[in-house]
Motif scaffolding. Structure first.
Motif, PDB file in Angstrom:
ATOM      1  N   GLY A  22       2.753  -2.088 -60.466  1.00  0.00           N
ATOM      2  CA  GLY A  22       3.619  -2.561 -59.400  1.00  0.00           C
ATOM      3  C   GLY A  22       5.085  -2.408 -59.744  1.00  0.00           C
ATOM      4  O   GLY A  22       5.915  -2.106 -58.893  1.00  0.00           O
ATOM      5  N   LYS A  23       5.397  -2.602 -61.018  1.00  0.00           N
ATOM      6  CA  LYS A  23       6.775  -2.460 -61.482  1.00  0.00           C
ATOM      7  C   LYS A  23       7.251  -1.016 -61.284  1.00  0.00           C
ATOM      8  O   LYS A  23       8.382  -0.770 -60.871  1.00  0.00           O
ATOM      9  CB  LYS A  23       6.841  -2.842 -62.963  1.00  0.00           C
ATOM     10  CG  LYS A  23       8.223  -3.094 -63.469  1.00  0.00           C
ATOM     11  CD  LYS A  23       8.159  -3.578 -64.911  1.00  0.00           C
ATOM     12  CE  LYS A  23       9.551  -3.839 -65.438  1.00  0.00           C
ATOM     13  NZ  LYS A  23       9.513  -4.400 -66.797  1.00  0.00           N
ATOM     14  N   ALA A  24       6.354  -0.077 -61.559  1.00  0.00           N
ATOM     15  CA  ALA A  24       6.680   1.337 -61.379  1.00  0.00           C
ATOM     16  C   ALA A  24       6.851   1.667 -59.898  1.00  0.00           C
ATOM     17  O   ALA A  24       7.751   2.431 -59.523  1.00  0.00           O
ATOM     18  CB  ALA A  24       5.587   2.209 -62.005  1.00  0.00           C
ATOM     19  N   VAL A  25       5.986   1.080 -59.062  1.00  0.00           N
ATOM     20  CA  VAL A  25       6.112   1.285 -57.612  1.00  0.00           C
ATOM     21  C   VAL A  25       7.463   0.743 -57.139  1.00  0.00           C
ATOM     22  O   VAL A  25       8.169   1.376 -56.354  1.00  0.00           O
ATOM     23  CB  VAL A  25       4.962   0.575 -56.840  1.00  0.00           C
ATOM     24  CG1 VAL A  25       5.176   0.685 -55.329  1.00  0.00           C
ATOM     25  CG2 VAL A  25       3.610   1.169 -57.225  1.00  0.00           C
ATOM     26  N   TYR A  26       7.844  -0.427 -57.658  1.00  0.00           N
ATOM     27  CA  TYR A  26       9.138  -1.027 -57.312  1.00  0.00           C
ATOM     28  C   TYR A  26      10.287  -0.087 -57.690  1.00  0.00           C
ATOM     29  O   TYR A  26      11.159   0.209 -56.877  1.00  0.00           O
ATOM     30  CB  TYR A  26       9.314  -2.377 -58.026  1.00  0.00           C
ATOM     31  CG  TYR A  26      10.752  -2.827 -58.061  1.00  0.00           C
ATOM     32  CD1 TYR A  26      11.366  -3.323 -56.909  1.00  0.00           C
ATOM     33  CD2 TYR A  26      11.518  -2.700 -59.219  1.00  0.00           C
ATOM     34  CE1 TYR A  26      12.706  -3.695 -56.920  1.00  0.00           C
ATOM     35  CE2 TYR A  26      12.848  -3.076 -59.243  1.00  0.00           C
ATOM     36  CZ  TYR A  26      13.445  -3.561 -58.092  1.00  0.00           C
ATOM     37  OH  TYR A  26      14.769  -3.912 -58.103  1.00  0.00           O
ATOM     38  N   ALA A  27      10.267   0.384 -58.942  1.00  0.00           N
ATOM     39  CA  ALA A  27      11.362   1.220 -59.440  1.00  0.00           C
ATOM     40  C   ALA A  27      11.505   2.494 -58.603  1.00  0.00           C
ATOM     41  O   ALA A  27      12.617   2.928 -58.308  1.00  0.00           O
ATOM     42  CB  ALA A  27      11.116   1.566 -60.909  1.00  0.00           C
ATOM     43  N   ALA A  28      10.377   3.061 -58.194  1.00  0.00           N
ATOM     44  CA  ALA A  28      10.412   4.337 -57.481  1.00  0.00           C
ATOM     45  C   ALA A  28      10.697   4.177 -55.986  1.00  0.00           C
ATOM     46  O   ALA A  28      11.249   5.081 -55.362  1.00  0.00           O
ATOM     47  CB  ALA A  28       9.092   5.086 -57.687  1.00  0.00           C
ATOM     48  N   ASN A  29      10.314   3.027 -55.405  1.00  0.00           N
ATOM     49  CA  ASN A  29      10.360   2.934 -53.942  1.00  0.00           C
ATOM     50  C   ASN A  29      11.207   1.807 -53.360  1.00  0.00           C
ATOM     51  O   ASN A  29      11.556   1.858 -52.190  1.00  0.00           O
ATOM     52  CB  ASN A  29       8.940   2.782 -53.387  1.00  0.00           C
ATOM     53  CG  ASN A  29       8.049   3.923 -53.775  1.00  0.00           C
ATOM     54  OD1 ASN A  29       8.149   5.003 -53.213  1.00  0.00           O
ATOM     55  ND2 ASN A  29       7.200   3.697 -54.759  1.00  0.00           N
ATOM     56  N   CYS A  30      11.487   0.780 -54.135  1.00  0.00           N
ATOM     57  CA  CYS A  30      12.174  -0.376 -53.559  1.00  0.00           C
ATOM     58  C   CYS A  30      13.547  -0.623 -54.173  1.00  0.00           C
ATOM     59  O   CYS A  30      14.407  -1.236 -53.537  1.00  0.00           O
ATOM     60  CB  CYS A  30      11.344  -1.657 -53.737  1.00  0.00           C
ATOM     61  SG  CYS A  30       9.566  -1.440 -53.612  1.00  0.00           S
ATOM     62  N   ALA A  31      13.737  -0.163 -55.425  1.00  0.00           N
ATOM     63  CA  ALA A  31      14.932  -0.543 -56.176  1.00  0.00           C
ATOM     64  C   ALA A  31      16.235  -0.061 -55.536  1.00  0.00           C
ATOM     65  O   ALA A  31      17.281  -0.671 -55.748  1.00  0.00           O
ATOM     66  CB  ALA A  31      14.824  -0.032 -57.613  1.00  0.00           C
TER      67      ALA A  31
END
Ligand code: HEC
Length: 111
Positions: A22-31
């Protein structure tokens, strides 16, 4: 007995979303729009979101911000609908929720 235990463990790990993923998804898509430490983003800071929303609310909003904006108190929707897999939405919601690990306990105490 051993087989049953292994099966339960396997089921458990596949059913629960993964905070690290989820952290990786955050970094790639939400950050680009959401900070996690009180910074200034186009969208609300995820530390605050983790306080005020359940994991399910976060998942559903991320999946369909257009339909949920009014229900979440926004007069208009500026967050795009992102083309992610269901599991990625679950993982990122798990990650955001994990930013406030004591929330459940605090909510329970209030009652
Ligand atoms: C282009 C910028 C942008 C991106 C990228 C983005 N968001 Fe948002 N997000 C917003 C804005 C702006 C809002 C405020 C409400 C609205 O406009 O829909 C918002 C609101 C939210 C909310 C509701 C917060 C609340 O408690 O009211 C959640 C949850 C959320 N976003 C999750 C995510 C997740 C998870 C991702 C990545 C998978 C993501 N957003 C990617 C801009 C973005």
């Amino acid at each position: 007995m051993k087989k049953t235990l292994t099966l339960i463990l396997l089921l458990g790990t596949s059913l629960f979303a993964n905070v690290e993923k989820g952290k990786a998804v955050y970094a790639a898509n939400c950050a680009i729009c959401h900070t996690i430490n009180g910074g200034n983003g186009m969208g609300p800071d995820f530390n605050m979101v983790a306080y005020s929303r359940t994991k399910e609310e976060i998942e559903y909003y991320a999946k369909d911000p257009y339909s949920l904006a009014k229900a979440f108190g926004y007069s208009a929707n500026a967050m795009p609908t992102l083309p992610l897999e269901d599991q990625e939405f679950k993982d990122v919601a798990d990650y955001i929720s994990s930013l406030q690990p004591f929330k459940k306990w605090m909510i329970k105490k209030k009652k």
